[in-house]
Scaffold this active site. Structure first.
Site, short mmCIF file in Angstrom:
data_model
loop_
_atom_site.label_atom_id
_atom_site.label_comp_id
_atom_site.label_asym_id
_atom_site.label_seq_id
_atom_site.Cartn_x
_atom_site.Cartn_y
_atom_site.Cartn_z
N ILE A 69 0.88 -1.18 0.00
CA ILE A 69 0.00 0.00 0.00
C ILE A 69 0.91 1.22 0.00
CG2 ILE A 69 -0.24 -0.07 2.53
CD1 ILE A 69 -3.08 1.14 2.11
N ALA A 70 0.60 2.18 -0.82
CA ALA A 70 1.46 3.37 -0.89
C ALA A 70 0.66 4.56 -1.39
CB ALA A 70 2.65 3.13 -1.82
N ILE A 71 0.99 5.69 -0.80
CA ILE A 71 0.48 6.99 -1.25
C ILE A 71 1.69 7.79 -1.73
CG2 ILE A 71 -0.52 9.19 -0.45
CD1 ILE A 71 -2.66 7.09 -0.59
N GLU A 102 2.43 -7.56 6.75
CA GLU A 102 3.72 -7.44 7.42
C GLU A 102 4.21 -6.01 7.25
OE1 GLU A 102 5.10 -10.28 4.89
OE2 GLU A 102 4.50 -11.96 6.15
N ASN A 107 8.50 1.41 10.61
CA ASN A 107 7.56 2.17 9.76
C ASN A 107 6.42 2.73 10.61
OD1 ASN A 107 5.91 3.21 7.78
ND2 ASN A 107 6.13 1.46 6.39
N TYR A 114 -2.35 1.10 10.79
CA TYR A 114 -2.92 -0.25 10.94
C TYR A 114 -3.55 -0.42 12.33
CZ TYR A 114 -0.05 -1.16 6.81
OH TYR A 114 0.52 -1.11 5.56
C1 LIG Z 1 1.63 4.34 5.19
C2 LIG Z 1 0.98 5.33 4.21
C3 LIG Z 1 0.21 4.56 3.15
C4 LIG Z 1 -0.01 6.22 5.01
O1 LIG Z 1 -0.62 7.11 4.10
P1 LIG Z 1 -0.91 8.64 4.48
O2 LIG Z 1 -1.82 9.19 3.44
O3 LIG Z 1 0.37 9.35 4.69
O4 LIG Z 1 -1.64 8.49 5.89
P2 LIG Z 1 -2.90 9.32 6.42
O5 LIG Z 1 -2.69 10.77 6.20
O6 LIG Z 1 -4.14 8.69 5.88
O7 LIG Z 1 -2.80 9.05 7.97
C5 LIG Z 1 -3.49 7.95 8.56
C6 LIG Z 1 -2.84 7.62 9.88
O8 LIG Z 1 -1.53 7.11 9.66
C7 LIG Z 1 -0.69 7.54 10.73
N1 LIG Z 1 0.34 8.42 10.19
C8 LIG Z 1 0.40 9.00 8.98
N2 LIG Z 1 1.54 9.68 8.84
C9 LIG Z 1 2.22 9.53 10.00
C10 LIG Z 1 3.48 9.97 10.48
N3 LIG Z 1 4.30 10.73 9.74
N4 LIG Z 1 3.86 9.60 11.72
C11 LIG Z 1 3.08 8.82 12.49
N5 LIG Z 1 1.85 8.37 12.10
C12 LIG Z 1 1.45 8.73 10.87
C13 LIG Z 1 -1.57 8.30 11.71
O9 LIG Z 1 -2.12 7.37 12.62
C14 LIG Z 1 -2.65 8.81 10.80
O10 LIG Z 1 -3.84 9.07 11.48
P3 LIG Z 1 -4.10 10.53 12.15
O11 LIG Z 1 -3.89 11.52 11.04
O12 LIG Z 1 -5.52 10.45 12.59
O13 LIG Z 1 -3.10 10.66 13.23
C15 LIG Z 1 2.04 6.28 3.58
O14 LIG Z 1 2.78 6.86 4.61
C16 LIG Z 1 2.99 5.60 2.61
O15 LIG Z 1 2.68 5.46 1.43
N6 LIG Z 1 4.16 5.20 3.11
C17 LIG Z 1 5.19 4.61 2.23
C18 LIG Z 1 4.84 3.22 1.81
C19 LIG Z 1 4.64 2.34 3.02
O16 LIG Z 1 5.39 2.38 3.98
N7 LIG Z 1 3.60 1.49 2.95
C20 LIG Z 1 3.27 0.56 4.02
C21 LIG Z 1 4.06 -0.69 3.84
S1 LIG Z 1 3.59 -1.88 5.09
#
Ligand SMILES: CC(C)(COP(=O)(O)OP(=O)(O)OC[C@H]1O[C@@H](n2cnc3c(N)ncnc32)[C@H](O)[C@@H]1OP(=O)(O)O)[C@@H](O)C(=O)NCCC(=O)NCCS
Length: 151
Positions: A69-71, A102, A107, A114
């Site tokens: 999953i990635a944004i 996993e 991270n 999650y």
């Molecule tokens: C993991 C990922 C998909 C989250 O997407 P995102 O759009 O940044 O996340 P959101 O803005 O929807 O945030 C959802 C929740 O994630 C957590 N979160 C997001 N960014 C965070 C940060 N920098 N530090 C801590 N928690 C964080 C928080 O719990 C947040 O909820 P909150 O805003 O109510 O506190 C994104 O960071 C990503 O693409 N990461 C790189 C790829 C990756 O690591 N994928 C997962 C592999 S297992």
């Protein structure tokens, strides 16, 4: 914001996001293979017709594993990851009752996401991922999807 199934036509966009979002991105061939497989469910999240994220699940019998999953980094931190995770979980076939994943122990954003969505840790895999300093453990999580869909 719209979730839809991914197709091979989305490959270039997904590869770009994969390479921007992950420190250790999948090889391009792995991503392509995933988009070809019938037992994998792949989704993209679109904003104004532009793909900003994707999620890929492997589905076997009544279980699914979230493989990726990635944004895109420029859109992170605005709730899109949560939206993508929620909408894609709810879009899985109704026969799926459990979802596994996993994640690297380091991270924090993914771990927070999650946990907030109700995933429960069920174990660890030692030295599972390559890391800047040697190897890194994976934390393994499970979600009761049937309960999740009813909440
Ligand atoms: C993991 C990922 C998909 C989250 O997407 P995102 O759009 O940044 O996340 P959101 O803005 O929807 O945030 C959802 C929740 O994630 C957590 N979160 C997001 N960014 C965070 C940060 N920098 N530090 C801590 N928690 C964080 C928080 O719990 C947040 O909820 P909150 O805003 O109510 O506190 C994104 O960071 C990503 O693409 N990461 C790189 C790829 C990756 O690591 N994928 C997962 C592999 S297992």
């Amino acid at each position: 914001m719209k979730l839809r199934s991914a197709t091979l036509k989305d490959y270039d966009d997904l590869l770009f996001i994969e390479e921007q979002a992950h420190l250790y991105p999948w090889p391009a061939s792995t991503l392509y293979w995933c988009l070809e497989q019938a037992h994998l469910r792949s989704f993209v999240l679109e904003q104004a017709r532009e793909i900003i994220g994707f999620a890929i699940y492997e589905c076997v019998l009544d279980e699914a594993t979230l493989l990726n999953i990635a944004i895109i980094p420029t859109a992170q931190g605005h709730g899109h990851g949560r939206r993508l995770l929620r909408d894609s979980l709810l879009a899985l076939d109704s026969s799926i009752v459990r979802v596994f994943l996993e994640v690297r122990v380091s991270n924090e954003p993914a771990l927070q996401l999650y946990a907030a969505e109700g995933f429960v840790e069920i174990g660890r895999r030692k030295n599972y991922y390559p890391a800047l300093a040697g190897r890194e453990d994976a934390r393994v999580f499970e979600l009761d999807l049937a309960a999740y869909c009813q909440r």
